[in-house]
Design an enzyme around this catalytic site. Structure first.
Site, PDB file in Angstrom:
ATOM      1  N   HIS A 209       3.584   4.552 -10.512  1.00  0.00           N
ATOM      2  CA  HIS A 209       4.284   3.920 -11.638  1.00  0.00           C
ATOM      3  C   HIS A 209       3.494   4.148 -12.922  1.00  0.00           C
ATOM      4  O   HIS A 209       2.334   4.555 -12.882  1.00  0.00           O
ATOM      5  CB  HIS A 209       4.446   2.406 -11.396  1.00  0.00           C
ATOM      6  N   ARG A 275      -8.716  -5.400  -0.900  1.00  0.00           N
ATOM      7  CA  ARG A 275      -9.056  -4.996  -2.272  1.00  0.00           C
ATOM      8  C   ARG A 275      -8.336  -5.909  -3.261  1.00  0.00           C
ATOM      9  O   ARG A 275      -7.189  -6.302  -3.016  1.00  0.00           O
ATOM     10  CB  ARG A 275      -8.627  -3.543  -2.492  1.00  0.00           C
TER      11      ARG A 275
HETATM   12  O1  LIG Z   1      -4.924  -2.062  -8.359  1.00  0.00           O
HETATM   13  C1  LIG Z   1      -5.096  -1.219  -9.225  1.00  0.00           C
HETATM   14  O2  LIG Z   1      -6.167  -0.628  -9.386  1.00  0.00           O
HETATM   15  C2  LIG Z   1      -3.959  -0.837 -10.130  1.00  0.00           C
HETATM   16  C3  LIG Z   1      -2.978  -1.934 -10.339  1.00  0.00           C
HETATM   17  C4  LIG Z   1      -1.854  -1.523 -11.225  1.00  0.00           C
HETATM   18  O3  LIG Z   1      -1.593  -0.365 -11.424  1.00  0.00           O
HETATM   19  C5  LIG Z   1      -1.036  -2.555 -11.891  1.00  0.00           C
HETATM   20  O4  LIG Z   1      -1.166  -3.753 -11.602  1.00  0.00           O
HETATM   21  O5  LIG Z   1      -0.217  -2.162 -12.760  1.00  0.00           O
HETATM   22 FE   LIG Z   2      -0.323  -0.102 -13.135  1.00  0.00          FE
END
Ligand SMILES: O=C(O)CCC(=O)C(=O)O
Ligand SMILES: [Fe+2]
Length: 329
Positions: A209, A275
């Site tokens: 995304h 994570r």
């Molecule tokens: O978890 C990540 O490192 C990315 C999270 C992410 O892309 C978002 O929350 O838009």
């Molecule tokens: Fe993101």
């Protein structure tokens, strides 16, 4: 398992013929790992020439990478540690509490992806998506979470605003745009948790995304898994405990007429490790007009509300947001 992925997505998980062939969703066993450019923001407070050099590096990273790391970013370590601790506590409540009792008094808890029709459209993560207009609703026993969110977002907002003003200065954006349109309550905080995933070679943590904001201040832990789509392939971002990640969102790509890049990104799932990440999405009011001051403009003018409504319709119909290409001239 919490959330109950294996129960809810049993049919997808047991039928491995349901794998997407799309290049976005392919998962290999190893990827090139890159360190993003690191920018020391302390120089913004020093002499004119040191500040100019720092500004140059910020704009260059936004053009060439769309993602960079910042150190000496002004968010105190104890505020960061405070929100990380509260984030873990919030996710470690029993699933029934998160999903049914609406513990934070917010409508924003989601997990998995009900629209997934094949395994690689499933995201192995749970999210508290928090519009900052709503944080006063977090009360009672969750007061310490609310206080941590307030402290963190106040400092993240300053960082996002300072960087946005630097990025916008040479784009013909009014110098008061961010002051007038991006208010403390118009941005969003996304708290993400990626549970360990026994199917990590078949399932992604977060689907590809771009972010629908001006900039995202991203705080990730040391597990790794974040990937960027660059030069026709996925590359992995090396975690750095000293730094925060800044990434350019769709609104800056439009405001800069594609000079700054809103890069597609995704997260791999990990077999063993849990994570966490925290995204502060710096967004304007819904009626703020998004346009490029550069001519000829590649995008038609639109309001931020139009973009979010269009994205919501797209997600409902196709599972993916159409994003800014929908507003190309
Ligand atoms: O978890 C990540 O490192 C990315 C999270 C992410 O892309 C978002 O929350 O838009
Ligand atoms: Fe993101």
């Amino acid at each position: 398992m919490d959330p109950p992925f294996e129960e809810k997505y049993k049919s997808l998980l047991t039928n491995t013929t349901l794998l997407s062939k799309d290049k976005d969703y392919v998962i290999m066993s190893d990827y090139e790992e890159h360190e993003l450019p690191i920018i020391d923001l302390h120089r913004l407070t020093l002499s004119f020439s040191e500040r100019e050099q720092c500004v140059k590096e910020i704009r260059q990273a936004a053009r060439e990478w769309g993602f960079f790391q910042v150190v000496n970013h002004g968010i105190p370590q104890e505020i960061l540690e405070g929100i990380q601790l509260e984030q873990r506590k919030a996710f470690h409540h029993p699933f029934s509490k998160k999903a049914e009792e609406n513990i934070l008094n917010l409508p924003g808890y989601t997990w998995g992806n009900p629209a997934a029709t094949c395994l690689r459209q499933l995201s192995w993560l749970e999210v508290f998506h928090i519009p900052l207009t709503d944080i006063s609703k977090i009360s009672g026993e969750y007061k310490s979470l609310r206080e941590s969110i307030e402290a963190y977002t106040a400092t993240a907002e300053k960082l996002a605003k300072d960087l946005s003003e630097i990025l916008a200065e040479n784009l013909g954006v009014s110098s008061t745009f961010f002051q007038e349109n991006c208010l403390p309550e118009t941005s969003y905080l996304r708290m993400n948790r990626y549970p360990p995933c026994p199917f990590s070679s078949e399932v992604l943590g977060a689907l590809p995304h771009t972010d629908s904001c001006f900039v995202n201040v991203l705080n990730q832990d040391q597990i790794g898994g974040l990937q960027l789509w660059m030069n026709g392939k996925w590359i992995s971002v090396k975690p750095n405990p000293e730094a925060l990640i800044i990434n350019i969102g769709d609104l800056f790509q439009v405001a800069s007429n594609d000079v700054y890049k809103s890069i597609r990104h995704r997260v791999l799932a990990s077999k063993q490790a849990e994570r966490f990440s925290l995204a502060y999405l710096y967004c304007p009011r819904k009626d703020a007009v998004i346009e490029s001051g550069m001519k000829p403009s590649m995008y038609r003018k639109f309001t931020f509300g139009e973009l979010t409504e269009q994205n919501a319709r797209d997600v409902k119909e196709t599972g993916n947001k159409g994003g800014i290409p929908r507003f190309l001239m």
